[in-house]
Write a protein that holds these residues in place. Structure first.
Motif, short mmCIF file in Angstrom:
data_model
loop_
_atom_site.label_atom_id
_atom_site.label_comp_id
_atom_site.label_asym_id
_atom_site.label_seq_id
_atom_site.Cartn_x
_atom_site.Cartn_y
_atom_site.Cartn_z
N THR A 162 27.32 68.57 -11.59
CA THR A 162 27.18 67.25 -10.99
C THR A 162 27.85 67.23 -9.62
OG1 THR A 162 29.25 66.35 -11.87
CG2 THR A 162 27.30 66.21 -13.28
N LEU A 163 27.48 66.24 -8.80
CA LEU A 163 28.11 66.12 -7.48
C LEU A 163 29.58 65.75 -7.59
CD1 LEU A 163 25.35 64.36 -5.32
CD2 LEU A 163 26.28 66.66 -5.03
N SER A 164 29.93 64.93 -8.59
CA SER A 164 31.34 64.58 -8.75
C SER A 164 32.17 65.80 -9.10
CB SER A 164 31.50 63.49 -9.82
OG SER A 164 31.01 63.93 -11.07
N THR A 165 31.64 66.69 -9.94
CA THR A 165 32.33 67.94 -10.25
C THR A 165 32.48 68.79 -8.99
OG1 THR A 165 31.36 67.93 -12.46
CG2 THR A 165 32.31 70.00 -11.70
N PHE A 166 31.42 68.86 -8.21
CA PHE A 166 31.44 69.63 -6.97
C PHE A 166 32.49 69.08 -6.01
CE2 PHE A 166 29.59 70.46 -2.68
CZ PHE A 166 29.62 71.85 -2.71
N ASN A 167 32.55 67.76 -5.87
CA ASN A 167 33.49 67.13 -4.95
C ASN A 167 34.94 67.39 -5.34
OD1 ASN A 167 31.29 66.06 -3.61
ND2 ASN A 167 31.48 64.03 -4.52
N GLN A 168 35.18 67.57 -6.63
CA GLN A 168 36.54 67.67 -7.13
C GLN A 168 37.02 69.11 -7.33
OE1 GLN A 168 36.51 65.24 -10.69
NE2 GLN A 168 35.73 63.46 -9.56
N LEU A 169 36.26 70.09 -6.86
CA LEU A 169 36.67 71.48 -7.02
C LEU A 169 37.95 71.79 -6.26
CD1 LEU A 169 33.23 73.35 -6.82
CD2 LEU A 169 34.75 73.19 -8.81
N THR A 170 38.14 71.11 -5.14
CA THR A 170 39.36 71.28 -4.34
C THR A 170 39.49 70.07 -3.42
OG1 THR A 170 40.51 72.67 -2.72
CG2 THR A 170 38.13 72.58 -2.57
N ARG A 171 40.73 69.82 -2.98
CA ARG A 171 40.94 68.73 -2.02
C ARG A 171 40.63 69.17 -0.60
NH1 ARG A 171 46.65 65.89 -3.99
NH2 ARG A 171 45.91 65.23 -6.07
N ARG A 172 40.58 70.47 -0.36
CA ARG A 172 40.28 70.99 0.97
C ARG A 172 38.78 70.92 1.25
NH1 ARG A 172 40.39 75.80 1.33
NH2 ARG A 172 40.86 76.49 -0.77
N SER A 173 38.43 70.68 2.49
CA SER A 173 37.02 70.66 2.88
C SER A 173 36.47 72.08 2.88
CB SER A 173 36.86 70.06 4.29
OG SER A 173 37.35 68.74 4.32
N PHE A 174 35.23 72.22 2.47
CA PHE A 174 34.56 73.52 2.55
C PHE A 174 33.07 73.31 2.69
CE2 PHE A 174 34.55 72.70 -2.08
CZ PHE A 174 33.24 73.00 -2.42
N VAL A 175 32.39 74.36 3.12
CA VAL A 175 30.94 74.35 3.20
C VAL A 175 30.41 75.60 2.52
CG1 VAL A 175 30.87 75.53 5.46
CG2 VAL A 175 28.93 74.12 4.74
#
Length: 268
Positions: A162-175
């Motif tokens: 899910t997108l919420s799971t993806f968003n919460q993988l880390t607090r740091r920004s990544f691409v």
């Protein structure tokens, strides 16, 4: 971030393929994603960024409605990332950005509109092996397990369904970069891939400003656009190929026989 203003066609070729030699494989196999835009001042905001307002809520609501009404179409989707790719492909505002493995496809999109030949264009070149260094551990492990440098929809779904799971993988920004499913010939012929960040409100160009390696902007001056376009046509990098079907054929003919727009500089 490095920026270079191109002087001629030969230099453009050299810089597009610079660093593509893979000493391990003894092959020219670059790890670059390319994105061409006709206006060098354009940023890397996503279509969702440009809507303004509450990005995350708009994203969730629009994607939920898209999945509801698009079911039963000819494009089966097994994962959230399949749905997101399908939505992006058909024009829904999403957090995805379109890229390509092909520098010539990037040049096509830089030169496809003759009315914009009076302004400088830009090709973004991003080494995804460098941006992968900032991925959270679960995503790095998935790449290592698969022996890959970019993701597929299935690979992403295993780590973040899910997108919420993806968003919460880390607090740091990544691409990260992932290859869309082969929805149609257009996706295949454009050698397409997408970038996605772990926050819908983030802008990729701002994130890349902090990258000391693996990011280049090649500025293609307005005076070179017509020469680049003519040479791409000779190499058969055209709308007829990249957008198979009658619509692409019409786009190619409309552009190919377009009169010189007022104020457009002459090619060399």
């Amino acid at each position: 971030m490095l920026e270079h203003r191109i002087r001629n066609w030969v230099e453009l070729q050299e810089l597009l393929f610079a660093g593509s030699w893979n000493a391990t494989l003894h092959r020219f196999r670059p790890t670059l994603a390319f994105r061409g835009t006709p206006d060098a001042s354009h940023d890397l905001a996503t279509s969702l960024n440009r809507r303004g307002g509450d990005y995350s809520r708009q994203e969730h609501v629009m994607l939920r409605a898209f999945r509801k009404y698009a079911r039963g179409t000819s494009n089966p989707c097994d994962t959230l990332w399949d749905w997101l790719a399908l939505a992006q492909h058909h024009g829904l505002p999403t957090r995805l950005l379109d890229w390509t493995f092909s520098p010539y496809v990037a040049l096509h999109f830089l030169t496809e509109d003759p009315s914009l030949y009076g302004m400088d264009g830009v090709v973004w070149c991003v080494d995804y092996r460098e941006t992968n260094r900032l991925l959270p551990r679960p995503l790095k492990q998935q790449l290592e397990q698969e022996g890959a440098d970019v993701f597929s929809a299935e690979m992403l779904a295993e780590v973040a369904p899910t997108l919420s799971t993806f968003n919460q993988l880390t607090r740091r920004s990544f691409v990260l970069f992932f290859e869309p499913p082969s929805l149609d010939e257009r996706i295949v012929n454009q050698f397409a891939l997408f970038s996605v960040m772990n926050d819908a409100s983030l802008r990729l160009d701002e994130f890349l400003q902090n990258q000391k390696k693996g990011v280049r902007r090649l500025i293609v001056p307005a005076r070179l656009k017509r020469e680049v376009r003519d040479k791409l046509d000779q190499a058969n990098i055209t709308e007829r190929v990249l957008f198979p079907g009658l619509d692409g054929l019409s786009r190619w003919l409309r552009r190919y026989y377009h009169p010189s727009p007022p104020g457009a500089p002459e090619g060399l």
